[in-house]
Design a protein around this motif. Structure first.
Motif, mmCIF file in Angstrom:
data_model
loop_
_atom_site.group_PDB
_atom_site.id
_atom_site.type_symbol
_atom_site.label_atom_id
_atom_site.label_comp_id
_atom_site.label_asym_id
_atom_site.label_seq_id
_atom_site.Cartn_x
_atom_site.Cartn_y
_atom_site.Cartn_z
ATOM 1 N N CYS A 71 0.858 -1.198 0.000
ATOM 2 C CA CYS A 71 0.000 0.000 0.000
ATOM 3 C C CYS A 71 0.888 1.239 0.000
ATOM 4 N N ARG A 98 -4.224 -6.229 1.541
ATOM 5 C CA ARG A 98 -5.275 -5.613 0.724
ATOM 6 C C ARG A 98 -5.023 -5.906 -0.750
ATOM 7 N N TYR A 99 -3.827 -6.392 -1.057
ATOM 8 C CA TYR A 99 -3.465 -6.661 -2.442
ATOM 9 C C TYR A 99 -2.932 -8.087 -2.599
ATOM 10 N N LEU A 102 -1.412 -9.151 -5.824
ATOM 11 C CA LEU A 102 -0.032 -8.739 -6.112
ATOM 12 C C LEU A 102 0.975 -9.492 -5.253
ATOM 13 N N SER A 104 1.015 -9.412 -1.756
ATOM 14 C CA SER A 104 1.386 -8.754 -0.503
ATOM 15 C C SER A 104 1.225 -9.688 0.686
ATOM 16 N N ARG A 134 2.953 -5.885 -11.391
ATOM 17 C CA ARG A 134 1.647 -6.516 -11.539
ATOM 18 C C ARG A 134 1.709 -7.780 -12.398
#
Length: 209
Positions: A71, A98-99, A102, A104, A134
């Motif tokens: 983030c 939250r990702y 990707l 995380s 990405r």
């Protein structure tokens, strides 16, 4: 007449600069409860229980940071807090994802594994500085994180982080259940700031909340 107008304009400019809310002006202010509301006791105890101490400073404030390593605003918050450790006694971090698309969650899991081996701070700093791409190459990101610090002799490169991955997912669920969606959230003195604000964070560090 022109000279009078020039003096008036200069006076207005000086007044604007004096009252403009830069770092100095913000430092003299306090945060309203609308900006930094109180954290319910049950919520604080829950988050405090699961957050992990990553850094210790020379200050008096105990902080909890809820963050995702990918983030952008979590990264800004981490950088700002690390530059102000003279105000911070302990910095606990609750790593959430939250990702996950990707990777995380995988990087956060590895950070928690390194924390258990005494390298949490270095590993977290490295994670916040990883390039975010990405392409979905989770293994490459994990290996990039591993290469940012010196490995202990005999340490297994393929250490299973499944337990830590479950911890990151649990943390994410806990944060969501108490209404702390998105990232970051910074708790200081049992008041919370949702999102990133350089000025507000500095006030929270300096004032007696």
């Amino acid at each position: 007449m022109k000279q009078s107008n020039g003096i008036l304009l200069l006076g207005l400019l000086c007044a604007w600069l004096f009252f403009m809310p830069g770092d100095g002006a913000w430092a003299a202010r306090t945060l309203s409860k609308e900006i930094a509301p109180d954290v319910p006791a049950q919520t604080f105890d829950l988050l405090d229980q699961h957050a992990v101490v990553f850094f210790e400073g020379s200050g008096q404030k105990d902080l909890i940071l809820i963050a995702d390593v990918f983030c952008v605003n979590s990264r800004k918050t981490h950088d700002l807090l690390k530059k102000n450790m003279e105000y911070i006694r302990s910095l606990k971090v609750l790593l959430v994802t939250r990702y996950p698309q990707l990777g995380s969650d995988i990087v956060a899991a590895h950070v928690l594994r390194m924390h258990a081996s005494g390298k949490g701070g270095l590993s977290l700093d490295s994670a916040f500085n990883l390039d975010i791409t990405r392409d979905g190459d989770f293994k490459a990101r994990r290996e990039a994180l591993i290469e940012t610090f010196q490995r202990d002799p005999g340490e297994d490169e393929k250490t299973d982080t499944l337990a830590e991955l479950e911890t990151v997912r649990r943390n994410t669920k806990i944060a969501g259940e108490v209404g702390y969606s998105g990232t970051p959230h910074i708790i200081v003195g049992k008041r919370v700031l949702h999102g990133y604000s350089r000025a507000a964070i500095k006030i929270m560090l300096k004032e007696d909340l």
